[in-house]
Design an enzyme around this catalytic site. Structure first.
Site, PDB file in Angstrom:
ATOM      1  CG  ASP A  60      -2.089  -0.789   1.157  1.00 42.82           C
ATOM      2  OD1 ASP A  60      -2.346  -1.294   0.058  1.00 42.82           O
ATOM      3  OD2 ASP A  60      -2.805  -0.920   2.174  1.00 42.82           O
ATOM      4  CE  LYS A  85      -8.065   5.299  -2.112  1.00 40.82           C
ATOM      5  NZ  LYS A  85      -8.350   4.111  -1.366  1.00 40.82           N
ATOM      6  CG  MET A 113      -9.183   7.151   6.763  1.00 38.90           C
ATOM      7  SD  MET A 113      -9.964   5.668   6.076  1.00 38.90           S
ATOM      8  CE  MET A 113     -10.315   4.730   7.559  1.00 38.90           C
TER       9      MET A 113
HETATM   10  N1  SAH Z   1      -4.345   0.181   8.753  1.00 38.81           N
HETATM   11  C1  SAH Z   1      -3.935   1.541   9.056  1.00 38.81           C
HETATM   12  C2  SAH Z   1      -5.049   2.532   8.797  1.00 38.81           C
HETATM   13  C3  SAH Z   1      -5.449   2.649   7.340  1.00 38.81           C
HETATM   14  S1  SAH Z   1      -6.678   3.851   7.072  1.00 38.81           S
HETATM   15  C4  SAH Z   1      -3.459   1.620  10.494  1.00 38.81           C
HETATM   16  O1  SAH Z   1      -3.687   0.682  11.257  1.00 38.81           O
HETATM   17  O2  SAH Z   1      -2.845   2.620  10.875  1.00 38.81           O
HETATM   18  C5  SAH Z   1      -5.692   5.277   6.660  1.00 38.81           C
HETATM   19  C6  SAH Z   1      -5.728   6.289   7.785  1.00 38.81           C
HETATM   20  O3  SAH Z   1      -4.836   5.897   8.825  1.00 38.81           O
HETATM   21  C7  SAH Z   1      -5.266   7.672   7.397  1.00 38.81           C
HETATM   22  O4  SAH Z   1      -6.281   8.410   6.785  1.00 38.81           O
HETATM   23  C8  SAH Z   1      -4.892   8.251   8.745  1.00 38.81           C
HETATM   24  O5  SAH Z   1      -6.035   8.628   9.475  1.00 38.81           O
HETATM   25  C9  SAH Z   1      -4.299   7.040   9.429  1.00 38.81           C
HETATM   26  N2  SAH Z   1      -2.828   6.985   9.296  1.00 38.81           N
HETATM   27  C10 SAH Z   1      -2.107   6.022   8.710  1.00 38.81           C
HETATM   28  N3  SAH Z   1      -0.781   6.266   8.841  1.00 38.81           N
HETATM   29  C11 SAH Z   1      -0.683   7.424   9.535  1.00 38.81           C
HETATM   30  C12 SAH Z   1       0.424   8.208  10.010  1.00 38.81           C
HETATM   31  N4  SAH Z   1       1.686   7.844   9.797  1.00 38.81           N
HETATM   32  N5  SAH Z   1       0.136   9.343  10.698  1.00 38.81           N
HETATM   33  C13 SAH Z   1      -1.127   9.726  10.948  1.00 38.81           C
HETATM   34  N6  SAH Z   1      -2.189   9.027  10.517  1.00 38.81           N
HETATM   35  C14 SAH Z   1      -1.974   7.885   9.829  1.00 38.81           C
END
Ligand code: SAH
Length: 275
Positions: A45, A67, A184
């Site tokens: 991803d 994406k 998100m």
């Molecule tokens: N599976 C991922 C989440 C995927 S959904 C997890 O467990 O973290 C994608 C969302 O995750 C983003 O829109 C944001 O809200 C959050 N996110 C992912 N990586 C991030 C980061 N390094 N810093 C802040 N938010 C993050």
């Protein structure tokens, strides 16, 4: 393609669903690191950083299926077909997802489809962004004096336009003393703010907005619920971003100050590089 499953129903290859953590390679688990190093095919991803992909052996094929950056997202069905084909051909397939594979990000659906096709999926946890982001600011999500628990929730409207009922969430959070961790949320910040206020959360409830947690580009602002969307807008913070809503933010902010990550004065704190 002909079925090439083993008599026991197992495929010859292996299939891992791996959480890559929030971005910093040091936050990978040892098991994730080992799985990446064993990969012959890696599907990543876009929240997975280049340093993490660099752990893959040189012979591994790496396919980016995200994406962001204007690229078209690879259809889910295509990703799953590719994984199935590769596992049946004996490859070690590693599907790498940002954070934890089972916290948002569709890991559950992917695992179900693969299992339905007879592939045993080995799941490797990752540190989810909703835990990494507040910890980086010294915010303890379940600090005993401020919260009884935590709710991880998406700010993204569900399929068919059914969004989250933020008023109901506010009532639940207030009644059960829950810290809210919102993923998100950037594009619906104003609805989140209005809904949580409408549901009875205090206008002065502290909020932390943390983007790019654990990466060199990490930045955050501390604000109050009534200024959530205005502060987000003024700060220029963009996705990926975690919102933390609750009294634990105030306590954590003190720790962050102690650690040298100063916050600005007033309710709408200035943008702070977290590192
Ligand atoms: N599976 C991922 C989440 C995927 S959904 C997890 O467990 O973290 C994608 C969302 O995750 C983003 O829109 C944001 O809200 C959050 N996110 C992912 N990586 C991030 C980061 N390094 N810093 C802040 N938010 C993050």
């Amino acid at each position: 393609m002909t079925e090439s499953l083993h008599p026991g129903g197992e495929s010859p290859g292996r299939c891992f669903l791996v959480g890559a953590g929030p971005g910093d390679p040091e936050l990978l688990t040892l098991r994730a690191c080992k799985a990446i190093q064993s990969a012959t095919l890696l599907l990543a991803d876009d929240l997975v950083s280049a340093e993490i992909l660099a752990l893959a052996p040189p012979r591994a094929r790496i396919i980016h299926v995200g994406k962001r950056g204007g690229r078209v997202s690879t259809p889910q069905a295509f990703i799953e077909r590719l994984m199935l084909m590769a596992v049946r051909e004996g490859e070690t397939v590693v599907r790498l997802k940002g954070g934890d594979p089972f916290i948002f990000g569709r890991g559950g659906e992917e695992a179900e489809h693969l299992r339905a096709a007879g592939v045993r999926v080995e799941v490797v946890n990752g540190i989810t962004a909703g835990l990494a982001a507040p910890a980086s600011l010294g915010i303890a999500l379940t600090h005993r004096e401020h919260a009884h628990g935590v709710m991880l929730i998406t700010g993204h409207a569900g399929q068919g336009g059914r969004g989250v009922d933020w008023r109901e969430i506010a009532r639940t959070a207030a009644a059960a003393r829950l810290t809210l961790v919102i993923y998100m949320g950037v594009s619906s910040a104003s609805e989140i703010e209005a809904g949580l206020l409408g549901g009875g959360l205090d206008a002065q409830t502290p909020v932390a907005l943390i983007s790019n947690a654990s990466l060199p580009t990490q930045a955050h602002v501390i604000t109050e619920l009534a200024q959530l969307s205005q502060t987000l807008h003024e700060s220029g913070l963009a996705s990926p971003c975690i919102f933390v809503v609750g009294d634990v933010v105030r306590a954590g902010d003190a720790v962050a100050m102690f650690n040298g990550a100063a916050r600005g004065p007033g309710p709408a704190a200035r943008l702070t590089r977290s590192a």
